[in-house]
Enzyme design. Structure first.
Site, PDB file in Angstrom:
ATOM      1  N   LYS A  20       0.834  -1.197   0.000  1.00 11.14           N
ATOM      2  CA  LYS A  20       0.000   0.000   0.000  1.00 11.14           C
ATOM      3  C   LYS A  20       0.878   1.260   0.000  1.00 11.14           C
ATOM      4  CE  LYS A  20      -3.854  -2.386   2.315  1.00 11.14           C
ATOM      5  NZ  LYS A  20      -4.757  -2.388   3.489  1.00 11.14           N
ATOM      6  N   TYR A  60     -11.958  -2.609  -3.802  1.00  6.55           N
ATOM      7  CA  TYR A  60     -12.531  -2.726  -2.465  1.00  6.55           C
ATOM      8  C   TYR A  60     -14.060  -2.650  -2.472  1.00  6.55           C
ATOM      9  CZ  TYR A  60      -8.057  -2.559   0.062  1.00  6.55           C
ATOM     10  OH  TYR A  60      -6.818  -2.851   0.586  1.00  6.55           O
ATOM     11  N   ASN A 123      -2.056  -0.168   7.334  1.00  4.34           N
ATOM     12  CA  ASN A 123      -1.502  -1.501   7.593  1.00  4.34           C
ATOM     13  C   ASN A 123      -0.658  -2.061   6.453  1.00  4.34           C
ATOM     14  OD1 ASN A 123      -3.640  -2.087   5.931  1.00  4.34           O
ATOM     15  ND2 ASN A 123      -4.604  -3.578   7.299  1.00  4.34           N
ATOM     16  N   HIS A 126      -1.704  -5.645   1.376  1.00  5.85           N
ATOM     17  CA  HIS A 126      -2.960  -6.332   1.053  1.00  5.85           C
ATOM     18  C   HIS A 126      -2.634  -7.724   0.530  1.00  5.85           C
ATOM     19  CE1 HIS A 126      -6.789  -7.339  -0.880  1.00  5.85           C
ATOM     20  NE2 HIS A 126      -6.037  -7.780  -1.870  1.00  5.85           N
ATOM     21  N   GLU A 137      -8.986 -10.637  -8.320  1.00  3.32           N
ATOM     22  CA  GLU A 137      -8.050  -9.518  -8.146  1.00  3.32           C
ATOM     23  C   GLU A 137      -6.926  -9.564  -9.170  1.00  3.32           C
ATOM     24  OE1 GLU A 137      -9.011  -8.990  -3.355  1.00  3.32           O
ATOM     25  OE2 GLU A 137      -7.017  -9.675  -3.949  1.00  3.32           O
TER      26      GLU A 137
HETATM   27  P1  GDP Z   1      -7.673  -7.307   4.848  1.00  4.23           P
HETATM   28  O1  GDP Z   1      -8.212  -8.292   3.866  1.00  4.23           O
HETATM   29  O2  GDP Z   1      -6.916  -7.955   5.971  1.00  4.23           O
HETATM   30  O3  GDP Z   1      -6.867  -6.199   4.218  1.00  4.23           O
HETATM   31  O4  GDP Z   1      -8.940  -6.615   5.576  1.00  4.23           O
HETATM   32  P2  GDP Z   1     -10.380  -6.171   4.969  1.00  4.23           P
HETATM   33  O5  GDP Z   1     -10.591  -6.736   3.619  1.00  4.23           O
HETATM   34  O6  GDP Z   1     -11.391  -6.439   6.025  1.00  4.23           O
HETATM   35  O7  GDP Z   1     -10.243  -4.577   4.873  1.00  4.23           O
HETATM   36  C1  GDP Z   1      -9.485  -4.008   3.846  1.00  4.23           C
HETATM   37  C2  GDP Z   1      -8.667  -2.872   4.404  1.00  4.23           C
HETATM   38  O8  GDP Z   1      -9.543  -1.869   4.896  1.00  4.23           O
HETATM   39  C3  GDP Z   1      -7.802  -3.237   5.604  1.00  4.23           C
HETATM   40  O9  GDP Z   1      -6.554  -3.826   5.246  1.00  4.23           O
HETATM   41  C4  GDP Z   1      -7.621  -1.908   6.263  1.00  4.23           C
HETATM   42  O10 GDP Z   1      -6.602  -1.125   5.614  1.00  4.23           O
HETATM   43  C5  GDP Z   1      -8.958  -1.243   6.028  1.00  4.23           C
HETATM   44  N1  GDP Z   1      -9.828  -1.430   7.181  1.00  4.23           N
HETATM   45  C6  GDP Z   1     -10.474  -2.558   7.570  1.00  4.23           C
HETATM   46  N2  GDP Z   1     -11.169  -2.368   8.697  1.00  4.23           N
HETATM   47  C7  GDP Z   1     -10.963  -1.068   9.038  1.00  4.23           C
HETATM   48  C8  GDP Z   1     -11.410  -0.247  10.118  1.00  4.23           C
HETATM   49  O11 GDP Z   1     -12.137  -0.684  11.007  1.00  4.23           O
HETATM   50  N3  GDP Z   1     -10.985   1.071  10.115  1.00  4.23           N
HETATM   51  C9  GDP Z   1     -10.166   1.555   9.149  1.00  4.23           C
HETATM   52  N4  GDP Z   1      -9.784   2.839   9.217  1.00  4.23           N
HETATM   53  N5  GDP Z   1      -9.717   0.818   8.122  1.00  4.23           N
HETATM   54  C10 GDP Z   1     -10.116  -0.476   8.076  1.00  4.23           C
HETATM   55 MG    MG Z   2      -9.627  -8.114   2.397  1.00 11.83          MG
END
Ligand code: GDP
Ligand code: MG
Length: 159
Positions: A20, A60, A123, A126, A137
């Site tokens: 990222k 996303y 974080n 991805h 993807e």
């Molecule tokens: P991943 O697959 O582990 O990346 O997680 P997800 O698919 O659930 O979410 C995608 C991305 O959205 C995450 O890697 C975070 O950067 C962001 N994200 C997810 N949950 C949160 C949240 O509660 N708050 C914020 N600010 N960002 C979030």
């Molecule tokens: Mg995800």
């Protein structure tokens, strides 16, 4: 085809891994690539670029109803990302383990997120969460396909 099974126990997969904008800005590109290389996975596609906002919204799309969605898209379009496809046995699940849990406070030390970041909204990486989403993807980020090549290491990585 030969990518699906090397033997009856090991399923060959491909996964979409992205560094990222914060990972790029913080100089973690080499560190993240190094971990996937040293594990034994094979790099089959890579590019650094800044996709437009609509493209990131498509990536996303399943999170579009979340309160953090606009902030997520702002973050993800704030600078270039490194898009990669890695290939190997069970690489989708194993790659997620290498990244660590979504929330860095839950990520084990030794994982990329556990070692290098603090907040969920920054974080740094991805990874696809299933074989189905990996295929979608990879098709989105690399519509021209990936490189097919034989690694000289494979006989030393797989039994
Ligand atoms: P991943 O697959 O582990 O990346 O997680 P997800 O698919 O659930 O979410 C995608 C991305 O959205 C995450 O890697 C975070 O950067 C962001 N994200 C997810 N949950 C949160 C949240 O509660 N708050 C914020 N600010 N960002 C979030
Ligand atoms: Mg995800």
């Amino acid at each position: 085809n030969k990518f699906h099974f090397i033997n009856k126990f090991r399923k060959m997969e491909r996964t979409y891994i992205m560094i990222k904008p914060d990972g790029v800005q913080r100089g973690l590109v080499g560190e993240i690539i190094k971990r996937f290389e040293q594990k034994g996975y094979k790099l089959v596609a890579m590019k650094l670029w800044s996709p437009p906002r609509e493209f990131m919204e498509k990536h996303y799309a399943d999170l579009s109803s979340k309160g953090f969605f606009a902030g997520l898209i702002n973050y993800m379009t704030s600078g270039p990302v490194v898009s990669m496809v890695w290939e190997g046995a069970n690489v989708v699940l194993e790659g997620r383990k290498m990244l660590g849990a979504t929330k860095p406070t839950d990520s084990a030390m030794g994982t990329i997120r556990g070692d290098f970041c603090i907040e969920v909204g920054r974080n740094i990486c991805h990874g696809s969460d299933s074989v189905e989403s990996a295929n979608a993807e990879i098709a989105l980020w690399f519509p021209d396909g990936v490189s097919e090549w034989d690694s000289c290491e494979s006989a030393w990585i797989y039994e």
